[in-house]
Design a protein around this motif. Structure first.
Motif: not given
Length: 284
Positions: A74-81
């Protein structure tokens, strides 16, 4: 990735109608963060407003946006966005020639990260098309020989963020300073755009720092770090030749010159704009 996001702060969710640049680390600024985090969640698919709020509050305090209570995925996904809401591409180099390189773990990590962003893998030499590399070598191409190393390995592996078309680079204080100067100038403010691609008569497509399209004027902002080597010096002159051959006037300004006397740098741009306008009038 969290480090790259912090370096980009406050330019998160670019193009989504969200501007964290107005936020300050006080009660009013933190309230603005909450409002903007909700806006980001509305405007960008997949953004979690709670993560955006907590991450922005961390960045506001100059801390890495690593938020407890969210899984790694979830953290990786949010950082990419936050970094690139329209899609992020990560370029990764494989430690070629290292006998203990964990090939299978490396490929698995790439497959995992590819759930959240595009991935480009760079090899010094193409590995054999067999496990585990056969899973990522479909359509692989050799794009050129490896350039000789000109910077220490630790520096070469630092996160790099490409310039953004039409805007000053978010990590370049000089580009942002010039953008602020131009925006406040009545004569020059509406003329220039940042980081545009120019097609030359030779068919090349150099990306230039500042472009006045109508006046065919290019302004390059040169820092010693990226323009101070022999190869960079020769490459810059060849670019200038191709641009001038294509009808462009090229002005090069040193970053140190801009930092020390920004008004003088602005006057140089103004002088060339006026000269180009005179030339354009004569041509008509």
């Amino acid at each position: 990735m969290a480090s790259s996001a912090l370096r980009l702060w406050p330019r998160w969710y670019a193009g989504a109608g969200v501007d964290f640049g107005i936020c300050t680390n006080d009660s009013l600024g933190r309230h603005a963060v909450r409002v903007l985090a909700n806006e980001a969640a509305k405007n960008v698919a997949g953004v979690q407003s709670r993560w955006a709020e907590l991450a922005a509050l961390s960045a506001l305090r100059a801390k890495l946006p690593l938020i407890d209570g969210f899984s790694l995925a979830a953290s990786i996904e949010q950082l990419t966005k936050a970094i690139a809401p329209d899609g992020l591409v990560m370029a990764v180099t494989f430690p070629d020639g290292e006998s203990n390189a964990p090939s299978d773990a490396f490929v698995r990590a790439l497959e995992w990260i590819a759930q959240f962003c595009g991935v480009v893998v760079l090899f010094d030499s193409l590995p054999p098309n067999e496990p585990p590399f056969d899973r990522i070598l479909h359509g692989a191409r050799i794009v050129g020989e490896r350039a000789p190393a000109t910077v220490p390995r630790s520096e070469a592996l630092a996160p790099w963020i490409a310039p953004w078309r039409g805007s000053p680079h978010p990590l370049s204080d000089i580009e942002k300073k010039v953008a602020t100067m131009l925006a406040a100038d009545v004569e020059l403010g509406a003329l220039f755009t940042f980081n545009q691609t120019v097609t030359t008569e030779r068919g090349t497509q150099p990306r230039v720092d500042l472009l006045w399209t109508e006046g065919r004027l290019v302004v390059e902002l040169d820092g010693y770090e990226s323009h101070g080597s022999r190869s960079a010096f020769a490459r810059d002159r060849h670019r200038d030749y191709e641009l001038m051959l294509s009808g462009y006037v090229v002005l090069r300004l040193a970053n140190d010159e801009i930092a020390q006397d920004c008004e003088k740098a602005l006057e140089k741009i103004r002088d060339l704009v006026r000269l180009r306008r005179q030339t354009m009038t004569m041509e008509v």
